[in-house]
Design an enzyme around this catalytic site. Structure first.
Site, mmCIF file in Angstrom:
data_model
loop_
_atom_site.group_PDB
_atom_site.id
_atom_site.type_symbol
_atom_site.label_atom_id
_atom_site.label_comp_id
_atom_site.label_asym_id
_atom_site.label_seq_id
_atom_site.Cartn_x
_atom_site.Cartn_y
_atom_site.Cartn_z
ATOM 1 N N TYR A 1 -43.869 -9.100 9.653
ATOM 2 C CA TYR A 1 -42.522 -8.572 9.388
ATOM 3 C C TYR A 1 -42.248 -7.365 10.290
ATOM 4 C CZ TYR A 1 -39.512 -4.990 7.528
ATOM 5 O OH TYR A 1 -38.599 -3.970 7.458
ATOM 6 N N ARG B 1 -44.567 8.976 1.702
ATOM 7 C CA ARG B 1 -43.468 8.262 2.354
ATOM 8 C C ARG B 1 -42.215 9.121 2.329
ATOM 9 N NH1 ARG B 1 -47.130 5.696 3.389
ATOM 10 N NH2 ARG B 1 -47.562 3.478 3.201
ATOM 11 N N LEU C 1 -42.438 0.048 -4.285
ATOM 12 C CA LEU C 1 -42.806 0.962 -5.359
ATOM 13 C C LEU C 1 -41.711 1.150 -6.417
ATOM 14 C CD1 LEU C 1 -44.771 3.065 -6.541
ATOM 15 C CD2 LEU C 1 -43.725 4.770 -5.009
ATOM 16 N N SER D 1 -36.988 -0.407 11.407
ATOM 17 C CA SER D 1 -37.834 0.168 10.360
ATOM 18 C C SER D 1 -38.831 1.150 10.967
ATOM 19 C CB SER D 1 -38.594 -0.969 9.678
ATOM 20 O OG SER D 1 -39.676 -0.466 8.943
ATOM 21 N N LYS E 1 -39.562 -6.445 13.812
ATOM 22 C CA LYS E 1 -38.672 -5.292 14.044
ATOM 23 C C LYS E 1 -38.956 -4.679 15.412
ATOM 24 C CE LYS E 1 -36.367 -5.532 10.251
ATOM 25 N NZ LYS E 1 -34.966 -5.980 10.300
HETATM 26 C C1 UD1 Z 1 -42.806 -1.353 3.335
HETATM 27 C C2 UD1 Z 1 -42.971 -1.657 4.789
HETATM 28 C C3 UD1 Z 1 -41.738 -1.224 5.537
HETATM 29 C C4 UD1 Z 1 -40.537 -1.875 4.933
HETATM 30 C C5 UD1 Z 1 -40.440 -1.477 3.482
HETATM 31 C C6 UD1 Z 1 -39.233 -2.085 2.808
HETATM 32 C C7 UD1 Z 1 -45.119 -1.490 5.952
HETATM 33 C C8 UD1 Z 1 -46.262 -0.613 6.298
HETATM 34 N N1 UD1 Z 1 -44.136 -0.922 5.280
HETATM 35 O O1 UD1 Z 1 -42.845 0.057 3.194
HETATM 36 O O2 UD1 Z 1 -41.835 -1.582 6.869
HETATM 37 O O3 UD1 Z 1 -39.389 -1.500 5.636
HETATM 38 O O4 UD1 Z 1 -41.620 -1.893 2.821
HETATM 39 O O5 UD1 Z 1 -39.440 -3.372 2.378
HETATM 40 O O6 UD1 Z 1 -45.115 -2.640 6.268
HETATM 41 N N2 UD1 Z 1 -47.155 1.471 -3.912
HETATM 42 C C9 UD1 Z 1 -47.978 1.552 -5.010
HETATM 43 N N3 UD1 Z 1 -47.896 0.571 -5.949
HETATM 44 C C10 UD1 Z 1 -47.037 -0.485 -5.853
HETATM 45 C C11 UD1 Z 1 -46.193 -0.546 -4.726
HETATM 46 C C12 UD1 Z 1 -46.284 0.445 -3.766
HETATM 47 O O7 UD1 Z 1 -48.764 2.483 -5.148
HETATM 48 O O8 UD1 Z 1 -47.030 -1.352 -6.730
HETATM 49 C C13 UD1 Z 1 -47.237 2.541 -2.888
HETATM 50 C C14 UD1 Z 1 -47.625 2.042 -1.520
HETATM 51 O O9 UD1 Z 1 -49.017 2.069 -1.359
HETATM 52 C C15 UD1 Z 1 -46.911 3.052 -0.623
HETATM 53 C C16 UD1 Z 1 -45.673 3.457 -1.420
HETATM 54 O O10 UD1 Z 1 -45.937 3.074 -2.753
HETATM 55 O O11 UD1 Z 1 -47.686 4.189 -0.476
HETATM 56 C C17 UD1 Z 1 -44.430 2.766 -0.942
HETATM 57 O O12 UD1 Z 1 -44.671 1.373 -0.870
HETATM 58 P P1 UD1 Z 1 -43.514 0.317 -0.625
HETATM 59 O O13 UD1 Z 1 -42.360 0.611 -1.504
HETATM 60 O O14 UD1 Z 1 -44.111 -1.045 -0.676
HETATM 61 O O15 UD1 Z 1 -43.013 0.634 0.847
HETATM 62 P P2 UD1 Z 1 -43.850 0.741 2.221
HETATM 63 O O16 UD1 Z 1 -45.093 -0.036 2.150
HETATM 64 O O17 UD1 Z 1 -43.936 2.171 2.560
#
Ligand code: UD1
Length: 347
Positions: A154, A236, A205, A129, A158
């Protein structure tokens, strides 16, 4: 006739694993799924088989179970290599229960490597990752940067796994490994027969967006509005899961053309481009024709403001590039969500 190569796919009933199984068959490999079904569902296996029009081989085995794995290797002769997807991946849960993550993610890898060694299966593709880059000082990140300690247990599994594989291949140089650093995998198969199945409230997200649009969640909270980015929300590198799946085929192909003996060669798998949370939401609204209910909220602890990957190495050596767009991903994720509604699926 071209020889069909058999590949063990651990976690092959999971989100990325299931898409890889489909691409492997379509590229002429014979995948054999090994999955403990702790975090995956039979409807995904049905979906794989519907897409392919053929049954796939499956063993319900936990990768920490060396006898169970040995039994698979006994039954399946002439194994070309292993793709190791099986792992827990929920960041928040790993903070609440770090031992679960170190136990499952590391024990699985150690046990698998032992069994591979005992059976002289010499090629490994490992799911890593971009979390191992931590919060990067410059962008895009490339594979030669030093690993940083990730913010979650987690993520740390990795990082440790990559290092563990490095130590292993250094001691037994007849082995070769490829670690693929995924950025943010999203989307679903075009047929809507396989996709992501988060258990409970999604952490990620895109499933949160599609579940909100489907009425399963009240509203999405955008985590942070005051980051140093154009619109204040995090950036991202979102990559379509089918593009990602195809890269695993390329990795297996690469073992034939490039000598990785004694190495754990690392590749970024992303699009090379960053998108903000608001851009993802806008793209969703565009493809679905819906208005998404969301509010701008506080930052989520552990989030890095911005990350996207350089993809030249994957393109040069694996001969792989992402092809699908953010619109494709959001369309396929939304179609998948609607399909789940139609069949009334509840994980
Ligand atoms: C996370 C993990 C990554 C993992 C991936 C898949 C970290 C830092 N990142 O990625 O290692 O491989 O999940 O499981 O540990 N967001 C919102 N609202 C929400 C959910 C997310 O605004 O309800 C935003 C987050 O702040 C982020 C983006 O959406 O900026 C993506 O979030 P997310 O899909 O959770 O992935 P990562 O955190 O990037």
């Amino acid at each position: 006739m071209k020889e069909i190569k058999k590949v063990i796919v651990t976690g092959g009933a999971g989100f990325i694993g299931s898409h890889a199984v489909v691409e492997l068959v379509q590229a002429g490999y014979e995948p054999v799924i090994v999955d403990n079904f702790e975090n995956s569902f039979p409807i995904i296996v049905d979906g794989i088989q519907q897409i392919l029009g053929d049954p796939v081989k499956i063993y319900k085995v936990d990768c920490r179970d060396s006898k169970g794995l040995q039994n698979v290797f006994d039954k399946e002769k002439n194994i070309y290599g292993v793709i190791h997807f099986a792992a827990n991946k929920a960041v928040g849960e790993s903070v609440a229960d770090p031992l679960k993550y170190y136990d499952n993610n590391l024990q699985s890898l150690v046990t698998l490597l032992r069994v591979m060694k005992a059976n002289n299966v010499l090629r490994l593709v490992f799911s890593s990752s971009c979390t191992v880059y931590g919060s990067p000082d410059s962008l895009p990140v490339n594979e030669s940067l030093e690993r940083k300690r990730p913010a979650s247990p987690y993520g740390n599994t990795k990082r440790v796994s990559e290092e563990l594989i490095e130590d292993f291949v250094a001691s037994y140089p007849e082995f070769q490994a490829i670690s693929l650093r995924y950025f943010n995998p999203i989307g679903a198969h075009r047929t809507s027969l396989i996709g992501e199945l988060p258990i409970g409230v999604p952490n990620n997200l895109v499933p949160f967006i599609t579940q909100t649009a489907a009425g399963l969640r009240n509203e999405l909270t955008v985590f942070g509005k005051d980051y140093d980015t154009e619109d204040g929300t995090c950036i991202r590198d979102y990559i379509h899961v089918v593009d990602l799946a195809k890269a695993h085929v390329k990795a297996l192909d690469a073992f034939l053309n490039v000598d990785f003996k004694g190495k754990n060669e690392i590749f970024n798998l992303g699009t090379g481009k960053g998108n903000s949370v608001l851009e993802v939401i806008k793209t969703f609204e565009k493809i679905s024709g819906l208005k998404l209910k969301y509010r701008l909220g506080d930052r989520r602890p552990g989030d890095v403001p911005k990350i996207y990957g350089e993809v030249t190495k994957s393109s040069n050596i694996l001969k792989w590039k992402s092809e699908l767009t953010l619109e494709d991903s959001m369309r396929d994720a939304w179609n998948w969500q609607q399909y789940l509604g139609k069949i009334n699926f509840k994980p």
